[in-house]
Scaffold this motif. Sequence first.
Motif, PDB file in Angstrom:
ATOM      1  N   ASN A 212       0.829  -1.217   0.000  1.00 47.86           N
ATOM      2  CA  ASN A 212       0.000   0.000   0.000  1.00 47.86           C
ATOM      3  C   ASN A 212       0.862   1.264   0.000  1.00 47.86           C
ATOM      4  OD1 ASN A 212       1.016  -0.318   2.606  1.00 47.86           O
ATOM      5  ND2 ASN A 212      -0.741   0.725   3.535  1.00 47.86           N
ATOM      6  N   LYS A 213       2.019   1.185  -0.658  1.00 42.61           N
ATOM      7  CA  LYS A 213       2.961   2.303  -0.676  1.00 42.61           C
ATOM      8  C   LYS A 213       3.094   2.887  -2.091  1.00 42.61           C
ATOM      9  CE  LYS A 213       4.698   1.907   3.630  1.00 42.61           C
ATOM     10  NZ  LYS A 213       4.070   0.663   4.078  1.00 42.61           N
ATOM     11  N   THR A 214       3.572   4.122  -2.127  1.00 40.43           N
ATOM     12  CA  THR A 214       3.904   4.811  -3.365  1.00 40.43           C
ATOM     13  C   THR A 214       5.315   5.365  -3.238  1.00 40.43           C
ATOM     14  OG1 THR A 214       1.597   5.513  -3.587  1.00 40.43           O
ATOM     15  CG2 THR A 214       3.200   6.617  -4.987  1.00 40.43           C
ATOM     16  N   MET A 215       6.094   5.284  -4.321  1.00 39.84           N
ATOM     17  CA  MET A 215       7.448   5.834  -4.307  1.00 39.84           C
ATOM     18  C   MET A 215       7.520   7.088  -5.160  1.00 39.84           C
ATOM     19  SD  MET A 215      10.245   2.724  -4.455  1.00 39.84           S
ATOM     20  CE  MET A 215      11.598   3.876  -4.118  1.00 39.84           C
ATOM     21  N   PHE A 216       8.302   8.053  -4.685  1.00 40.05           N
ATOM     22  CA  PHE A 216       8.604   9.265  -5.431  1.00 40.05           C
ATOM     23  C   PHE A 216      10.124   9.331  -5.537  1.00 40.05           C
ATOM     24  CE2 PHE A 216       4.641   9.786  -3.220  1.00 40.05           C
ATOM     25  CZ  PHE A 216       3.805  10.400  -4.132  1.00 40.05           C
ATOM     26  N   VAL A 217      10.672   9.271  -6.754  1.00 37.99           N
ATOM     27  CA  VAL A 217      12.116   9.106  -6.891  1.00 37.99           C
ATOM     28  C   VAL A 217      12.725  10.223  -7.737  1.00 37.99           C
ATOM     29  CG1 VAL A 217      11.945   6.610  -6.638  1.00 37.99           C
ATOM     30  CG2 VAL A 217      11.960   7.600  -8.921  1.00 37.99           C
ATOM     31  N   SER A 218      13.958  10.581  -7.349  1.00 45.28           N
ATOM     32  CA  SER A 218      14.798  11.478  -8.132  1.00 45.28           C
ATOM     33  C   SER A 218      16.240  11.179  -7.765  1.00 45.28           C
ATOM     34  CB  SER A 218      14.472  12.951  -7.852  1.00 45.28           C
ATOM     35  OG  SER A 218      14.971  13.345  -6.590  1.00 45.28           O
ATOM     36  N   SER A 219      17.178  11.726  -8.504  1.00 52.39           N
ATOM     37  CA  SER A 219      18.586  11.392  -8.295  1.00 52.39           C
ATOM     38  C   SER A 219      19.147  11.996  -7.017  1.00 52.39           C
ATOM     39  CB  SER A 219      19.422  11.865  -9.491  1.00 52.39           C
ATOM     40  OG  SER A 219      19.319  13.266  -9.644  1.00 52.39           O
ATOM     41  N   ALA A 229      -4.846   7.683  -0.869  1.00 50.21           N
ATOM     42  CA  ALA A 229      -6.068   7.578  -1.666  1.00 50.21           C
ATOM     43  C   ALA A 229      -6.012   6.294  -2.480  1.00 50.21           C
ATOM     44  CB  ALA A 229      -6.213   8.788  -2.598  1.00 50.21           C
ATOM     45  N   PRO A 230      -7.157   5.664  -2.727  1.00 53.29           N
ATOM     46  CA  PRO A 230      -7.180   4.439  -3.538  1.00 53.29           C
ATOM     47  C   PRO A 230      -6.627   4.696  -4.937  1.00 53.29           C
ATOM     48  CG  PRO A 230      -9.288   4.791  -2.432  1.00 53.29           C
ATOM     49  CD  PRO A 230      -8.503   6.042  -2.237  1.00 53.29           C
ATOM     50  N   GLY A 231      -5.898   3.695  -5.448  1.00 48.12           N
ATOM     51  CA  GLY A 231      -5.360   3.786  -6.794  1.00 48.12           C
ATOM     52  C   GLY A 231      -3.937   4.284  -6.873  1.00 48.12           C
TER      53      GLY A 231
END
Length: 289
Positions: A212-219, A229-231
């Motif tokens: 149930n996780k989301t990743m936000f990546v940059s260098s 939120a769902p989705g």
Amino acid sequence: MTTTSIPIPKLMDSRIRSSKANWLLVSHGNRNMFFFNPISNDIIELPDLQEEYENICVWTFSCPPDSSSSACFVVGFDYLGNPPDVCIIKVGETNWKFHNLNNPADRYKCFFLTGCNSPIFFKNNIVYVLGDKGNLGILTINENSIPSWKFYGKSFLRRRLNSIQYVYTAEDVDNEGMLAVFLSHHEGKVEVWRYKMNGEVLEREKITSLDNKTMFVSSVGSCLKTCIAPGLENKIYFSMFHNNKGVFYCLVNRKYYSFDYLRIKAYSSPNIFNLVRPTSCIWIESEND
């Protein structure tokens, strides 16, 4: 997508080196370092590095520099060192400390940094650094003594290493470890690996779900967040664009989508051929998020 102009002369020709919460570690060239908060526009100066430290180009810091609960350490790594030399300062001090930590007797004689420029600083003053062969270096910072390296894990197979173009790392708080996102050279195939220490043994496994996780990546800084939120689960938001629209990768469908993916003609693709990757791009994470 919105564009904001911040009229701050000190930011002219500067370079973002690392980010945490809503603070950026920024430099002019390789010697003049300072912190900048893009929300409050606050600036916290750091002493200039000495000229001989100009090979230090991989950076991280322990916590927001205005934190009242703990000291903020800033750590830089020599990109060419084997193992990397280390430069450290605690915010409020007037001089950097440079440490050449090469130990000829160490049985791990080959540890170089990857193209990943975002080491992970944990709360107990240890730093996870990904090696160029997929192995792990752990730097322990001792405030009153010399920092120390330990190295774990076997190298990935050469075929896998040759296919990797970009690497991003983020702290995996729930599992007390680190996630590494690998992108291949051509199609942009995505692999996610979990790194976790079990005593003195590195447990390294490929995973296909963020749950149930989301990743936000940059260098220069990445984060793993619980979905609000769902989705949003099982998605990796990259600092890449298609027609000025941000792009994310869905681990379930194994495709890239633009942020307007609900529209009929929105972008979707299994590769990164038509995507633009800015030279410098970050995600700003509020301390209260």
